[in-house]
Design an enzyme around this catalytic site. Structure first.
Site, PDB file in Angstrom:
ATOM      1  CD  GLU A 257      -2.614   1.037   2.426  1.00 49.86           C
ATOM      2  OE1 GLU A 257      -2.998   0.108   3.084  1.00 49.86           O
ATOM      3  OE2 GLU A 257      -2.844   2.408   2.982  1.00 49.86           O
ATOM      4  CB  CYS A 296      -2.738   5.458   3.267  1.00 54.36           C
ATOM      5  SG  CYS A 296      -3.714   4.502   4.494  1.00 54.36           S
TER       6      CYS A 296
END
Ligand code: NDP
Length: 679
Positions: A257, A296
């Site tokens: 990620e 994120c």
């Protein structure tokens, strides 16, 4: 000198021999701890996970692992205040810390509860139905999942020192795979504290979790085809690790990620002053300031219909002007610091990149007013709102400024909007704020191939919405393309990620033995004792009762229709039923068939069967007419003791046939059955 953080490997705490590097407070630059991994035996840790942690987890069923995680989650919750105290030094406000600490512990608890509800009390997970592969039925196939025999290496970013590792550890643990946690250096002191409490709790089996603090450059070297790496961090590191020979050549399962240029779209139906307009602006500002934008999932690109761009900028700037930056302990502070001065420098650099095409409409990257702390020694910065320039400019779709930074971009129509959002090359999340259902469908379907999660926000769900930036344990967290392809969360999907799916082919008997679930075609055992008289310890897979026949009369059908009020013409009206192309005459209610079957197989006296809690997969296959006679066969298909309950679940395979031996109904009956004392 401050304390040297320790790794927890091979069942003990390990302190590096050297003095380590200092880790500084985000608030005032004071030294908090030192960090070093010098001398940590990484290959030894991997071996210990495989030889001690894996086997220890393999001895536990999914439910037993879930019980351990639940107890751990409760223990961590009880002591969470010390985590909050330390979390402040990462620059987090109390609200930010809540996302990290309570969010992380909540993920453990969510996985524990999902595993108890959706996984069997076993070590094997059955995927899908049995596939018949031969005419006579002696050869069948089914997919099973078993735990991989390796280690789940989890490399985390600095922004979520608690949630970051717990969200990865929980599904691996439930799957039965040991974890090695590698936190980012900057905030590893908080991870180490939580880990210490985990070890002290004694709730997790030896070797099931290990911690490596400090650099771990050789961590992938001992890995092989049963191991996996889940990485969160920068795209550059992700790319370097993805190219590791063991990933490329030895089949290490790698997910990442990394950058994610998440979008938030204001629908073309929304007008200034609509509740949705307010929701859009509020969400944009919230995502900029929570965790000082170091999430994120934060909104980096705000897409707005061209006519409303000025209004959105004005409304957002007015709210940003209310933001109070400073020491999270100081009164009135609504946004804390970035994690470090280096991180702030990185963000400023990215903003400079963005300003090649965009212009700043709020904030100054170089200067900010700070409450309760020093603007220079702490890693504080102002929220920065930009307005995009030329639509062809690449920067907003390429550069992730990992701080309180967002760029407002305009669009003219939904086709162009979808193309523009797709220029992010794959993201974790997008949100669409609209009250128009047709637009919601068009935009969601247009954006879905590029996203792991999409939130559609309007005034109806706003009050209860969990928000754009919150990944949820039950929903996918991860995204395609640039976002890395990871899927740490997503309910049981996240667990299966750590397991191997295998198609097993053989006789029904073999599949029954392998999967611990009775498969049709395996012997049925008809004994002297009715299976409903057996408790959970006495009952065996394949125990069967065959009951009937029972003739269905016209009067039965009429009575059921009157009694229940289900006077549908197919059961009542000869002429209309005769005209029905499927029935060609009066037929019995499907529910009458099921009720009569229950009347046939039930053993009425009080006994170990406590309740019937439903049926699964009910299908009516052949119409039942007056004078047909029904026989039911009920077979114990799976037997699942429940942890900490005096009973367990028994799933029964039910087949009702007519006098021609044609199946008229098939289904699974679900019951709760008492355990014997010793279970
Ligand atoms: P890094 O990629 O530098 O580090 C991430 C993790 O990888 C850290 O634990 C780091 O350890 C570790 N690491 C680095 N190199 C190796 C290696 N060769 N082998 C094993 N482990 C390694 O990212 P940061 O955490 O410093 O974040 C940098 C940027 O990444 C942010 O500014 C942001 O732009 C982006 N980011 C994006 C996120 C997203 O999901 N969109 C989330 C977090 C960050 P160590 O700290 O010891 O070097």
């Amino acid at each position: 000198m401050s304390r040297l953080l320790e790794s927890y490997v091979q069942g003990r705490w390990f302190a590096a021999a050297d003095a380590g590097k200092p880790l500084l407070s985000a608030i005032d630059g004071a030294e908090i701890a030192r960090i070093s991994s010098a001398g940590v035996d990484l290959a030894g840790a991997v071996d210990y996970a495989r030889t001690v942690g894996g086997p220890a987890l393999a001895r536990l069923t999914f439910h037993e692992r879930a019980a351990a995680l639940k107890a751990l989650g409760q223990a961590l919750l009880a002591g969470k205040e010390e985590f909050y105290e330390l979390s402040r030094l990462t620059g987090a406000t109390r609200r930010d810390s809540g996302v990290d600490i309570d969010g992380g512990i909540g993920t453990l608890l969510s996985y524990a509860s999902k595993a108890r509800r959706e996984l069997p009390n076993s070590t094997v997970y059955l995927d899908g139905e049995v596939e018949r592969l031969s005419k006579q039925g002696s050869f069948v196939g089914r997919h099973i999942y078993t735990a991989r025999r390796g280690v789940a290496v989890q490399i985390n970013a600095f922004n979520f020192p608690v949630w970051g590792f717990l969200e990865k550890l929980a599904p691996a643990f439930i799957a039965g795979v040991p974890s090695i946690v590698k936190p980012a250096g900057q905030t590893a002191y908080l991870t180490e504290l939580v880990f210490r409490r985990i070890v002290e709790s004694g709730l997790l089996p030896a070797g099931s979790v290990q911690l490596v603090v400090g650099e771990a450059r050789g961590l992938l070297d001992p890995l092989g085809g049963q191991d996996s790496v889940a990485f969160t961090g920068s795209a550059d590191t992700a790319a370097a690790l993805r190219a590791h020979p063991n990933v490329v050549g030895a089949g290490v399962r790698f997910t990442a990620e990394a950058d994610s240029l998440n979008a938030s779209v204001l629908g073309p139906d929304v007008r200034t002053g609509d509740p949705e307009f307010e929701l859009y602006v509020t969400q944009l500002v919230t995502e900029m300031i929570v965790k000082a934008g170091q999430k994120c999932t934060a909104i980096r690109r705000a897409f707005v219909p061209a006519a409303l761009v000025d209004d959105v900028l004005e409304a957002a700037a007015a709210r940003l002007a209310q933001v109070v930056v400073g020491d999270p302990h100081a009164d009135g502070v609504t946004m804390g610091a970035l994690a470090s001065l280096e991180q702030r420098a990185e963000v400023v650099k990215s903003i400079r990149g963005l300003t090649k095409s965009a212009r700043i409409v709020f904030g100054d990257p170089e200067s900010v007013q700070v409450v309760g702390a020093c603007a220079d020694s702490g890693a504080f910065m102002s929220p920065i709102l930009l307005r995009g320039g030329e639509k062809t400019a690449p920067e907003p779709h390429e550069l992730e400024a990992f701080g309180p930074v967002a760029t407002v971009l305009d669009y003219d129509d939904t086709g162009e909007l979808i193309e523009q959002v797709a220029r992010g090359k794959g993201s974790l999340v997008a949100s669409v704020v609209t009250k128009d259902l047709a637009l919601a469908r068009e935009i969601v379907l247009g954006l879905a191939p590029y996203h792991g999660r999409i939130l559609v926000l309007d005034s109806e769900d706003a009050r209860e919405s969990t928000g754009h930036g919150s990944p949820l344990p039950v929903l996918v967290h991860g995204g395609p393309g640039r976002a890395g392809g990871g899927e740490e969360l997503g309910g049981i999907r996240g667990v299966l990620h750590h397991m191997q799916r295998t198609a097993v082919q053989g006789t029904p008997k073999v599949l029954t033995a392998v999967g611990d679930q009775w498969v049709a075609g395996t012997d049925r055992v008809i004994g002297d004792v009715h299976p409903f008289r057996k408790n959970l310890g006495e009952l065996k897979l394949g125990d069967t009762i065959v009951a009937g026949p029972r003739v269905v009369s016209r009067a039965d059908i009429a009575h059921f229709a009157e009694f229940t009020g289900d006077t549908f013409y197919a059961h009542m009206d000869e002429a209309a039923a005769a005209a029905n192309p499927l029935f060609g005459g009066i037929v019995a209610h499907g529910y009458l068939v099921v009720s009569l079957a229950a009347g046939l197989f039930v053993d009425p006296a009080p006994g170990p069967v406590l309740a019937n809690f439903g049926v699964d997969n009910l299908r009516f296959l052949t119409p039942v007419r007056a004078q047909d006679s029904l026989t039911v066969t009920l077979t114990a298909k799976s037997i699942t003791p429940r942890q900490s309950a005096a009973y367990g679940e028994v799933r029964w395979d039910a087949v009702v046939v007519n006098q021609k031996d044609e199946a008229v109904a098939t289904y699974d009956v679900l019951t709760l059955v008492a355990k014997p004392e010793e279970l």
